[in-house]
Design a protein around this motif. Structure first.
Motif, mmCIF file in Angstrom:
data_model
loop_
_atom_site.group_PDB
_atom_site.id
_atom_site.type_symbol
_atom_site.label_atom_id
_atom_site.label_comp_id
_atom_site.label_asym_id
_atom_site.label_seq_id
_atom_site.Cartn_x
_atom_site.Cartn_y
_atom_site.Cartn_z
ATOM 1 N N VAL A 183 0.837 -1.205 0.000
ATOM 2 C CA VAL A 183 0.000 0.000 0.000
ATOM 3 C C VAL A 183 0.873 1.257 0.000
ATOM 4 C CG1 VAL A 183 -1.607 1.323 1.433
ATOM 5 C CG2 VAL A 183 -2.015 -1.094 1.024
ATOM 6 N N LEU A 184 1.935 1.264 0.776
ATOM 7 C CA LEU A 184 2.831 2.421 0.778
ATOM 8 C C LEU A 184 3.507 2.618 -0.575
ATOM 9 C CD1 LEU A 184 4.500 2.198 4.300
ATOM 10 C CD2 LEU A 184 2.871 3.896 3.475
ATOM 11 N N PHE A 185 3.913 1.517 -1.214
ATOM 12 C CA PHE A 185 4.523 1.621 -2.542
ATOM 13 C C PHE A 185 3.532 2.214 -3.535
ATOM 14 C CE2 PHE A 185 5.049 -0.261 -6.779
ATOM 15 C CZ PHE A 185 6.281 0.265 -7.108
ATOM 16 N N LEU A 186 2.287 1.715 -3.531
ATOM 17 C CA LEU A 186 1.282 2.236 -4.459
ATOM 18 C C LEU A 186 0.967 3.698 -4.162
ATOM 19 C CD1 LEU A 186 -1.149 -0.799 -4.691
ATOM 20 C CD2 LEU A 186 0.485 -0.011 -6.403
ATOM 21 N N PHE A 187 0.965 4.076 -2.898
ATOM 22 C CA PHE A 187 0.707 5.469 -2.557
ATOM 23 C C PHE A 187 1.800 6.377 -3.098
ATOM 24 C CE2 PHE A 187 1.391 9.048 0.339
ATOM 25 C CZ PHE A 187 0.197 9.721 0.139
ATOM 26 N N PHE A 188 3.058 6.010 -2.888
ATOM 27 C CA PHE A 188 4.140 6.863 -3.358
ATOM 28 C C PHE A 188 4.268 6.851 -4.873
ATOM 29 C CE2 PHE A 188 5.730 6.536 1.033
ATOM 30 C CZ PHE A 188 5.856 7.890 1.295
ATOM 31 N N PHE A 189 3.938 5.745 -5.514
ATOM 32 C CA PHE A 189 4.100 5.648 -6.967
ATOM 33 C C PHE A 189 2.954 6.320 -7.708
ATOM 34 C CE2 PHE A 189 4.245 3.389 -11.061
ATOM 35 C CZ PHE A 189 5.559 3.619 -11.377
ATOM 36 N N GLY B 221 -0.095 7.858 -5.859
ATOM 37 C CA GLY B 221 -0.797 8.871 -5.089
ATOM 38 C C GLY B 221 -0.100 10.212 -5.052
ATOM 39 N N MET B 222 1.191 10.212 -4.813
ATOM 40 C CA MET B 222 1.907 11.480 -4.701
ATOM 41 C C MET B 222 1.863 12.294 -5.998
ATOM 42 S SD MET B 222 2.839 11.851 -1.614
ATOM 43 C CE MET B 222 4.146 13.056 -1.628
ATOM 44 N N PRO B 223 2.130 11.725 -7.167
ATOM 45 C CA PRO B 223 2.001 12.533 -8.384
ATOM 46 C C PRO B 223 0.564 13.016 -8.620
ATOM 47 C CG PRO B 223 3.308 10.603 -8.843
ATOM 48 C CD PRO B 223 2.738 10.426 -7.481
ATOM 49 N N TYR B 224 -0.406 12.213 -8.219
ATOM 50 C CA TYR B 224 -1.806 12.631 -8.397
ATOM 51 C C TYR B 224 -2.124 13.826 -7.517
ATOM 52 C CZ TYR B 224 -6.878 12.535 -8.335
ATOM 53 O OH TYR B 224 -8.194 12.888 -8.408
ATOM 54 N N GLN C 90 3.956 15.832 -15.461
ATOM 55 C CA GLN C 90 4.907 16.127 -16.529
ATOM 56 C C GLN C 90 5.304 17.593 -16.418
ATOM 57 O OE1 GLN C 90 3.360 14.971 -20.309
ATOM 58 N NE2 GLN C 90 2.965 12.884 -19.671
ATOM 59 N N GLN C 91 6.122 17.900 -15.444
ATOM 60 C CA GLN C 91 6.430 19.284 -15.131
ATOM 61 C C GLN C 91 7.393 19.904 -16.146
ATOM 62 O OE1 GLN C 91 8.423 19.810 -11.416
ATOM 63 N NE2 GLN C 91 7.444 21.776 -11.067
ATOM 64 N N ASN C 92 8.474 19.244 -16.454
ATOM 65 C CA ASN C 92 9.502 19.824 -17.323
ATOM 66 C C ASN C 92 9.575 19.102 -18.657
ATOM 67 O OD1 ASN C 92 10.269 21.693 -15.395
ATOM 68 N ND2 ASN C 92 11.627 20.228 -14.383
ATOM 69 N N SER C 93 8.447 18.730 -19.224
ATOM 70 C CA SER C 93 8.488 18.018 -20.497
ATOM 71 C C SER C 93 8.368 19.012 -21.648
ATOM 72 C CB SER C 93 7.354 16.996 -20.576
ATOM 73 O OG SER C 93 6.111 17.667 -20.520
ATOM 74 N N ALA C 94 8.899 18.639 -22.800
ATOM 75 C CA ALA C 94 8.846 19.477 -23.990
ATOM 76 C C ALA C 94 7.431 19.468 -24.558
ATOM 77 C CB ALA C 94 9.841 18.953 -25.025
ATOM 78 N N PRO C 95 7.030 20.547 -25.229
ATOM 79 C CA PRO C 95 5.692 20.563 -25.813
ATOM 80 C C PRO C 95 5.579 19.547 -26.945
ATOM 81 C CG PRO C 95 6.923 22.511 -26.466
ATOM 82 C CD PRO C 95 7.745 21.798 -25.445
#
Length: 71
Positions: free
Chosen positions: A31-37, A39-42, A48-53
């Motif tokens: 559950v902790l692995f799924l949360f960090f993988f 949940g945190m980005p959600y 996709q913060q620094n991705s090219a257009p």
């Protein structure tokens, strides 16, 4: 006179084997692995913060497929 019979309990008969704690720890780690993988980005909202257009692709309505051979 009363006879009292004391029978010892088996190691797995009433859950004292520790298997429940091991399964609980495994479930907690998953559950902790799924949360960090996932949940945190959600919760951050910036997966996709620094991705090219994305490149702009233009497709013409008609394509000329006539081939002219030169002698």
């Amino acid at each position: 006179m009363t006879t009292v019979i004391n029978t010892p309990q088996g190691s797995g008969s009433n859950g004292n084997s520790g298997m429940g704690m091991i399964i609980g720890i495994i479930v907690l780690v998953v559950v902790l692995f799924l949360f960090f993988f996932y949940g945190m980005p959600y919760f951050r909202g910036n997966t996709q913060q620094n991705s090219a257009p994305a490149p702009a692709v233009q497709i013409p309505d008609q394509i000329d497929i006539n081939v002219n051979k030169t002698p």
